[in-house]
Motif scaffolding. Structure first.
Motif, short mmCIF file in Angstrom:
data_model
loop_
_atom_site.label_atom_id
_atom_site.label_comp_id
_atom_site.label_asym_id
_atom_site.label_seq_id
_atom_site.Cartn_x
_atom_site.Cartn_y
_atom_site.Cartn_z
N ARG A 502 0.82 -1.20 0.00
CA ARG A 502 0.00 0.00 0.00
C ARG A 502 0.87 1.27 0.00
O ARG A 502 0.60 2.22 -0.74
CB ARG A 502 -0.91 -0.04 1.23
N ARG A 503 1.89 1.27 0.83
CA ARG A 503 2.75 2.45 0.92
C ARG A 503 3.39 2.77 -0.43
O ARG A 503 3.46 3.93 -0.86
CB ARG A 503 3.84 2.24 1.97
N HIS A 504 3.86 1.74 -1.12
CA HIS A 504 4.50 1.95 -2.42
C HIS A 504 3.51 2.46 -3.47
O HIS A 504 3.84 3.34 -4.27
CB HIS A 504 5.15 0.64 -2.90
N VAL A 505 2.31 1.90 -3.46
CA VAL A 505 1.31 2.32 -4.44
C VAL A 505 0.88 3.77 -4.19
O VAL A 505 0.79 4.58 -5.13
CB VAL A 505 0.09 1.37 -4.43
N VAL A 506 0.61 4.11 -2.93
CA VAL A 506 0.22 5.50 -2.61
C VAL A 506 1.32 6.45 -3.03
O VAL A 506 1.07 7.51 -3.63
CB VAL A 506 -0.10 5.63 -1.10
N ARG A 507 2.56 6.08 -2.74
CA ARG A 507 3.68 6.96 -3.07
C ARG A 507 3.78 7.19 -4.58
O ARG A 507 4.15 8.27 -5.04
CB ARG A 507 4.99 6.35 -2.54
N SER A 508 3.41 6.19 -5.37
CA SER A 508 3.51 6.32 -6.83
C SER A 508 2.52 7.33 -7.38
O SER A 508 2.67 7.79 -8.52
CB SER A 508 3.28 4.96 -7.49
N TYR A 509 1.50 7.71 -6.59
CA TYR A 509 0.50 8.68 -7.05
C TYR A 509 0.72 10.07 -6.44
O TYR A 509 -0.08 10.98 -6.66
CB TYR A 509 -0.92 8.21 -6.71
N GLN A 510 1.75 10.23 -5.65
CA GLN A 510 1.98 11.52 -4.99
C GLN A 510 2.93 12.38 -5.82
O GLN A 510 3.83 11.86 -6.48
CB GLN A 510 2.56 11.28 -3.58
#
Length: 510
Positions: A502-510
């Motif tokens: 989840r952390r990696h996916v959220v970061r990819s959209y920031q």
């Protein structure tokens, strides 16, 4: 006086209407649908009269089932979706379709409204500080809150705004259509971000009005949900086939109605409402604000009592999508039959992030999107469905782990769950396993109808107030789900892995 109450819960796609008696039993109920107009650019509109006509059809249908309805009904109560904007003229006629809560066309306007220097997470620091102090929150950057929508109309449909006498939420317009009186409830007022929610100062804020450039002269009076607004107008009574002396109350929002319908009315007692979207909510003794996790209390329509709401964008919508994409069919909002044959969970089942329309809590990012992680050639339709149910349940856990740490939250009791998707046994059991909490499901599909009906309890003499009446609903449990120790351990292990993904996916959209 009649002995029955008509309670109507207006959702995004339809209105649920029930006839309720003193024991808070639904004697009859029905649902009428109405259309939503979706178009590119984030447009999501509804014609206000479509909602009213849906209510008229529902009441007429209930009268066929209960022939003495006209003589026995004494009160009508409305609850509805929040964050709509209806521009009405002096007579209450809608000047354009309602910009519903789903409408995102004002995103750029919203970002301009809240921006400024110095910037904190996209907000102008001084504006944000003022909003947080006065209103216990601030308009969303995605343009979905009424503040940005009102400004969008001002800037893009100046002729409409010039003719607008009243700016109304969905329920407000419906109450006017029924009575001819213009009012609003504190939840709707709160989410315009033009209301002071500090204890003892509750009401429209001149400070926030000046800051946004939205005048308060177009805002209706804020009334309590239990208050008598007026009686049915002659026109409305004729359309509905009811007596003209039928009383209409101030009403409430869908979130407060669900809270009352869950029966969890003690301070700190949380419940989960799972339908198209999902929220965790509960009444609190004072205002709560968690900026980092994007949730807070709003001012409920009952004596401004703070109601904590942590809302997630996708629940039933994501599960239904996964079923359709894997070749299955769903039946009704409970997704009946969709997960009856999912097979046995496997250690290498794919992970599912259900952010198909963005997310709000605990990460507010409307651009983030869903994903399957760990798909392999041997994964079949059943594995996809297992992942969908688990993914929504673990997404709930993601938010619940944050909310449950708030001071005063009660965690030593079963968790009540309401909403259409709560009636799905596979999902309810997975929630029990994911949270390691016993889950109780009551009047899942009609909790909003029952909750709104409790607002009439004092007027009808059924109880001293809505909270006393609603507390009785806590004991109306139709299904209980006990955590399965093996699944609890397995989901805890998978959740730990999912947190990293989840952390990696959220970061990819920031």
């Amino acid at each position: 006086m009649g002995d029955l109450v008509i309670s109507a819960d207006f959702g995004t796609s339809g209105v649920k209407v029930g006839v309720v008696d003193e024991s808070l039993t639904l004697l009859a109920r029905t649902t009428e649908t109405y259309p939503m107009h979706l178009a590119p650019g984030g447009i999501a509109e509804q014609a206000p009269d479509d909602l009213w006509q849906g209510f008229v059809r529902a009441v007429r249908r209930l009268a066929e089932e209960l022939p003495d309805l006209q003589t026995r009904v004494n009160v009508i109560v409305f609850s509805s979706q929040l964050c709509g904007v209806i521009c009405a003229d002096e007579s209450g006629a809608a000047l354009r379709p309602c910009l519903t809560w789903l409408d995102k066309r004002a995103a750029e306007t919203g970002q301009s409204l809240v921006g400024g220097f110095p910037t904190v997470a996209g907000y102008g620091a001084f504006k944000l500080a003022r909003w947080l102090r006065i209103a216990n929150g601030a308009p969303a950057k995605n343009g979905m809150d009424p503040t940005a929508k009102i400004l969008w109309v001002m800037q893009n449909e100046a002729d409409v705004f010039a003719r607008t006498r009243w700016l109304l939420d969905v329920k407000d317009w419906l109450i006017h259509r029924a009575t001819g009186v213009f009012t609003t409830s504190s939840e709707s007022a709160n989410l315009t971000w033009l209301m002071d929610t500090r204890k003892g100062r509750e009401g429209w804020s001149e400070t926030l009005s000046r800051m946004t450039g939205i005048g308060l002269d177009k805002m209706p009076e804020i009334v309590d949900g239990e208050a008598v607004v007026d009686r049915l107008s002659a026109r409305a009574a004729d359309e509905l086939g009811l007596r003209a002396d039928t009383v209409v109350l101030g009403g409430t929002s869908d979130v407060t109605a669900a809270a009352l319908g869950s029966g969890e009315v003690e301070d700190g007692a949380l419940h989960v409402s799972a339908a198209t979207s999902l929220w965790i909510a509960g009444f609190m003794p004072g205002r709560v604000l968690n900026v980092a996790s994007s949730y807070a209390t709003i001012s409920s329509s009952l004596s401004y009592r703070p109601l904590l709401v942590a809302s997630q964008e996708n629940a039933g919508s994501a599960m239904e999508w996964a079923v359709r994409m894997s070749g299955g069919k769903t039946e009704g909002e409970a997704l009946a039959g969709a997960f009856d044959d999912m097979g046995t969970p496997q250690a290498d089942d794919p992970y599912f992030l259900p952010w198909l329309a963005g997310e709000r809590v605990p990460v507010d990012n409307e651009a983030v999107r869903g994903a399957f992680h760990g798909l392999a050639l041997h994964h079949d339709a059943r594995a996809i469905r297992r992942a969908a149910v688990e993914g929504v349940a673990l997404n709930l856990r993601w938010a619940y782990d944050k909310v449950s740490r708030e001071r005063g939250v009660l965690t030593n009791r079963p968790l009540r769950m309401v909403g259409g998707v709560a009636a799905n046994a596979a999902f309810a059991q997975t929630v029990a396993d994911a949270l390691d909490r016993e889950v109780h499901v009551g009047g899942a599909r009609h909790a909003g109808v029952l909750g709104a009906a409790t607002l009439a309890a004092s007027y009808q003499g059924w109880a001293q107030n809505a909270f006393e009446a609603a507390a009785r609903l806590r004991h109306q449990t139709t299904a209980t789900y006990t955590p399965n120790p093996q699944r609890v351990d397995a989901l805890a292990h998978r959740n730990a892995r999912l947190e990293k993904i989840r952390r990696h996916v959220v970061r990819s959209y920031q």
